[in-house]
Enzyme design. Structure first.
Site, PDB file in Angstrom:
ATOM      1  N   ARG A 125      78.260 127.009   3.793  1.00  0.00           N
ATOM      2  CA  ARG A 125      79.480 127.638   3.292  1.00  0.00           C
ATOM      3  C   ARG A 125      79.419 129.128   3.651  1.00  0.00           C
ATOM      4  NH1 ARG A 125      78.131 124.123  -1.378  1.00  0.00           N
ATOM      5  NH2 ARG A 125      79.905 122.779  -1.819  1.00  0.00           N
ATOM      6  N   ARG A 148      80.674 125.929   8.414  1.00  0.00           N
ATOM      7  CA  ARG A 148      82.080 125.769   8.038  1.00  0.00           C
ATOM      8  C   ARG A 148      82.792 127.112   8.140  1.00  0.00           C
ATOM      9  NH1 ARG A 148      83.572 123.680   2.114  1.00  0.00           N
ATOM     10  NH2 ARG A 148      82.970 125.782   1.486  1.00  0.00           N
ATOM     11  N   CYS A 157      79.995 115.448   2.028  1.00  0.00           N
ATOM     12  CA  CYS A 157      79.276 116.673   1.677  1.00  0.00           C
ATOM     13  C   CYS A 157      79.655 117.201   0.300  1.00  0.00           C
ATOM     14  CB  CYS A 157      79.501 117.753   2.736  1.00  0.00           C
ATOM     15  SG  CYS A 157      81.184 118.334   2.793  1.00  0.00           S
ATOM     16  N   ASN A 170      84.546 117.101  -3.529  1.00  0.00           N
ATOM     17  CA  ASN A 170      84.871 117.975  -4.671  1.00  0.00           C
ATOM     18  C   ASN A 170      86.359 118.279  -4.692  1.00  0.00           C
ATOM     19  OD1 ASN A 170      82.109 118.077  -4.846  1.00  0.00           O
ATOM     20  ND2 ASN A 170      81.914 120.131  -3.993  1.00  0.00           N
ATOM     21  N   ASP A 171      86.864 118.691  -3.529  1.00  0.00           N
ATOM     22  CA  ASP A 171      88.287 118.989  -3.464  1.00  0.00           C
ATOM     23  C   ASP A 171      89.122 117.718  -3.387  1.00  0.00           C
ATOM     24  OD1 ASP A 171      88.786 121.785  -3.649  1.00  0.00           O
ATOM     25  OD2 ASP A 171      87.659 122.027  -1.794  1.00  0.00           O
ATOM     26  N   HIS A 202      81.679 127.978  -8.173  1.00  0.00           N
ATOM     27  CA  HIS A 202      80.593 128.470  -7.321  1.00  0.00           C
ATOM     28  C   HIS A 202      79.307 128.713  -8.108  1.00  0.00           C
ATOM     29  CE1 HIS A 202      82.743 132.356  -8.106  1.00  0.00           C
ATOM     30  NE2 HIS A 202      81.527 132.668  -8.485  1.00  0.00           N
ATOM     31  N   ARG A 206      89.446 121.464 -10.505  1.00  0.00           N
ATOM     32  CA  ARG A 206      88.020 121.170 -10.596  1.00  0.00           C
ATOM     33  C   ARG A 206      87.257 122.129 -11.498  1.00  0.00           C
ATOM     34  NH1 ARG A 206      86.152 122.408  -4.322  1.00  0.00           N
ATOM     35  NH2 ARG A 206      84.174 123.211  -5.054  1.00  0.00           N
ATOM     36  N   GLU A 255      89.555 116.717   2.626  1.00  0.00           N
ATOM     37  CA  GLU A 255      89.519 117.083   1.206  1.00  0.00           C
ATOM     38  C   GLU A 255      90.919 117.180   0.614  1.00  0.00           C
ATOM     39  OE1 GLU A 255      87.001 120.508   0.813  1.00  0.00           O
ATOM     40  OE2 GLU A 255      87.852 121.535   2.520  1.00  0.00           O
TER      41      GLU A 255
HETATM   42  C1  PEP Z   1      84.101 119.859  -1.208  1.00  0.00           C
HETATM   43  O1  PEP Z   1      85.238 120.217  -1.483  1.00  0.00           O
HETATM   44  O2  PEP Z   1      83.643 118.732  -1.501  1.00  0.00           O
HETATM   45  C2  PEP Z   1      83.167 120.759  -0.511  1.00  0.00           C
HETATM   46  C3  PEP Z   1      81.993 120.350  -0.109  1.00  0.00           C
HETATM   47  O3  PEP Z   1      83.556 122.038  -0.356  1.00  0.00           O
HETATM   48  P1  PEP Z   1      83.523 123.158  -1.507  1.00  0.00           P
HETATM   49  O4  PEP Z   1      82.774 122.586  -2.673  1.00  0.00           O
HETATM   50  O5  PEP Z   1      82.887 124.340  -0.903  1.00  0.00           O
HETATM   51  O6  PEP Z   1      84.990 123.355  -1.784  1.00  0.00           O
HETATM   52 MG    MG Z   2      86.053 121.970  -0.554  1.00  0.00          MG
END
Ligand code: PEP
Ligand code: MG
Length: 591
Positions: free
Chosen positions: A305, A341, A511, A463-464, A198, A474, A440
């Site tokens: 978020r 979300r 995203c 990302n996930d 974060h 990650r 994800e």
């Molecule tokens: C992701 O996982 O790509 C995403 C956009 O959500 P976050 O980064 O908040 O897990």
């Molecule tokens: Mg995510």
């Protein structure tokens, strides 16, 4: 030169500012002379006074920006800093054991940590985070160079000279991360944290260059050291020589001049050379980001978020408060368009009031929608607040971490019931709020056809998706080489999902952070993606990128990438293509 992971692009030459960890394990430092005891006690008392003053200002500011409940968290910090027992224990450490004030603070902090760990109730056990936050503030007052002033949020209000300030820390705590944007921090370097933690996401959304995973940097840097941070390459140079300093200052100027010049494309449409239009949306975490999204010319918010609202609360924010906050977000989002979300806690983001089990694999565990299924009332409250906020703009609701069709059915039923209840109660809401699924978890990608039959839209959370696809955390720098968007497996999976969405005419967005990275954005565009959602800071450059290629060119790149077998081949190929399209964009792309 230290090598870490570039988590937010840009180059900065500046002076180091250390955020000391009060949970240190080093040897306690003692005073060389007993005569220094009164002076050290006074220094500690002054640090407490300064911390109190800065917290009071901070509480007022947070109350204005985020509302009273968020400010309450930091009010409790005021109680901690003024706790007579804390002062007595630190004084005793200085007076009886002849420790320096900082070491005495560390010893007390370690004792508190051990004490808290023994507490049964989760909620109280978790309060250690607040204690650590406060101790860090006091600690930073104690270690400050004379003449420098810090507001304790890992930020510096003034500092010697005109050099920009580079924050160097073991880790960035949540309250520090929340404050990054408003403060004159030019760059961030941390020992732990990955590119999608974060803190990294917040740094990117504010356009602050950052490098994480730089082992032992705290041992090499003293406050005031000149440093170079290259957030694109992940390089950090401590005490660079004259030549390196001059060379990096030049790159720094070019980088920021170029970024500034890109803002000029704010009001231009995002279209390719041959006229294919794309939508560039923003990922936001709070109201300030919604405004930033507007400044850079996003056409809407593709991902809000909601975690950050919950992370700043003592307990679950009620329906009215959530509604009001979402309403503000919608009103401040470009074109009043926002995808909200539902809460995605767990993994790296936890709040004490939901309880945290000691899980060996938090990212694989009780996370996100899974927490909600055990606390359905929480989700109903959030769904109602989102449906109500829907009246103020074009709002969609997005469900994270969907793994099975059963989960989606259960959520769809909950939304239907929430609408029925709002109707019965005569509470105004928007009936046309669309609901979507985040892809994800690889299971969702594999069964995309089944999910598409029961959802309005898809948002690919790369990302996930990447971390679950390659089984690599990650946030763990040790496996960061695997968590890489430019890889055959991730492009193949995304291609599969995009094709399924195209077949069924389902709107789809990417995203994850790769949507804002030039090399991967090029491939996504070539695969037919037309909706990109990213940190606001990246929107101008992705717009410049799209306007530099033709659709056919990008399709050729994507087609070729899908034939390649290794990350290295893909990276080399895309770097060459990007250089052809725009050498300047190649120079500022990262990852
Ligand atoms: C992701 O996982 O790509 C995403 C956009 O959500 P976050 O980064 O908040 O897990
Ligand atoms: Mg995510």
């Amino acid at each position: 030169m230290h090598k870490g992971i570039g988590v937010s692009p840009g180059v900065v030459v500046g002076v180091a500012y250390r955020v000391e960890s009060v949970l240190g394990s080093g040897e306690p430092q003692t005073l060389d002379n007993a005569a220094r005891i009164p002076e050290e006690v006074a220094r500690f008392d002054r640090a407490v006074e300064d911390t109190t003053a800065e917290l009071e200002t901070f509480v007022q500011r947070i109350a204005l920006e985020l509302g009273t409940p968020a400010a309450d968290i930091f009010k409790s910090h005021l109680q901690i800093v003024n706790d007579p027992e804390l002062t007595a224990r630190v004084h005793a450490g200085i007076e009886k054991q002849r420790l320096t004030a900082f070491s005495a603070l560390q010893v007390v902090m370690n004792a508190y940590a051990a004490q808290f760990a023994r507490i049964d109730q989760e909620y109280f056990r978790e309060r250690i985070t607040d204690v650590r936050d406060v101790m860090t503030r006091i600690g930073s007052h104690l270690t400050r160079k004379p003449g420098a002033a810090d507001n304790g949020n890992g930020s510096v209000d003034s500092h010697p000279g005109d050099e920009p300030v580079i924050l160097v820390a073991h880790e960035i705590l949540p309250s520090q991360a929340m404050n990054l944007g408003d403060l004159p921090i030019a760059a961030i370097v941390t020992e732990i944290g990955g590119s999608t933690s974060h803190a990294a996401i917040l740094a990117r959304s504010r356009g602050i260059p950052a490098v994480s995973g730089v082992e032992n940097i705290m041992n090499d840097v003293v406050a005031g050291d000149l440093m170079v941070v290259d957030g694109r390459e992940g390089h950090v140079i401590v005490r660079p020589d004259r030549e390196a300093t001059a060379a990096y200052r030049k790159v720094q100027r070019e980088f920021f001049n170029f970024k500034d010049s890109l803002i000029a494309n704010r009001d231009l449409p995002a279209v390719s050379c041959d006229g294919t239009q794309v939508e560039l949306l923003a990922n936001i975490n709070n109201l300030a980001d919604a405004n930033a999204a507007d400044t850079v010319g996003a056409t809407g918010v593709g991902l809000f978020r909601t975690e950050y609202l919950f992370l700043t609360h003592h307990d679950v924010p009620g329906e009215e408060e959530q509604y009001e906050y979402y309403r503000q977000i919608v009103l401040n989002s470009p074109n009043k368009t926002a995808t909200i979300r539902t809460l995605d806690l767990g993994g790296d983001k936890t709040v004490p009031y939901l309880g945290r089990r000691n899980e060996p694999n938090p990212f694989m565990g009780w996370r996100s929608i899974r927490i909600f299924f055990d606390n359905p009332k929480l989700l109903v409250t959030q769904i109602r607040a989102i449906l109500r906020a829907g009246r103020h703009g074009k709002v969609s609701m997005l469900f994270p971490m969907i793994t099975t069709v059963e989960e989606l059915r259960r959520l769809n039923t909950m939304v239907k019931e929430a609408k029925n209840n709002l109707k019965r109660e005569g509470v105004p809401f928007a009936d046309d709020v669309k609901t979507g699924v985040m892809v994800e978890v690889p299971a969702a990608a594999v069964c995309i056809d089944a999910l598409l039959r029961e959802t309005d839209f898809i948002s690919i959370g790369s990302n996930d998706l990447i971390q679950y696809l390659v089984a690599a955390d990650r946030d763990n720098p040790k496996v960061a080489h695997l968590c890489e968007p430019l890889s055959p497996s991730i492009f193949r999976v995304i291609h599969m999902v995009l094709e399924a969405c195209q077949r069924t005419g389902t709107p789809v967005t990417v995203c994850g952070e790769m949507a804002g990275q030039a090399r991967s954005a090029l491939v996504l565009f070539g695969m037919g993606l037309r909706r990109f959602s990213m940190s606001p800071a990246f929107i101008p450059q992705v717009k410049a990128l799209i306007s530099s290629v033709t659709t056919a060119q990008a399709e050729r790149f994507a087609h070729h990438v899908l034939q390649l077998s290794t990350n290295e081949e893909i990276r080399t190929y895309l770097s060459e293509r990007l250089r052809e399209v725009s050498s300047v964009l190649e120079a500022i792309d990262f990852a």
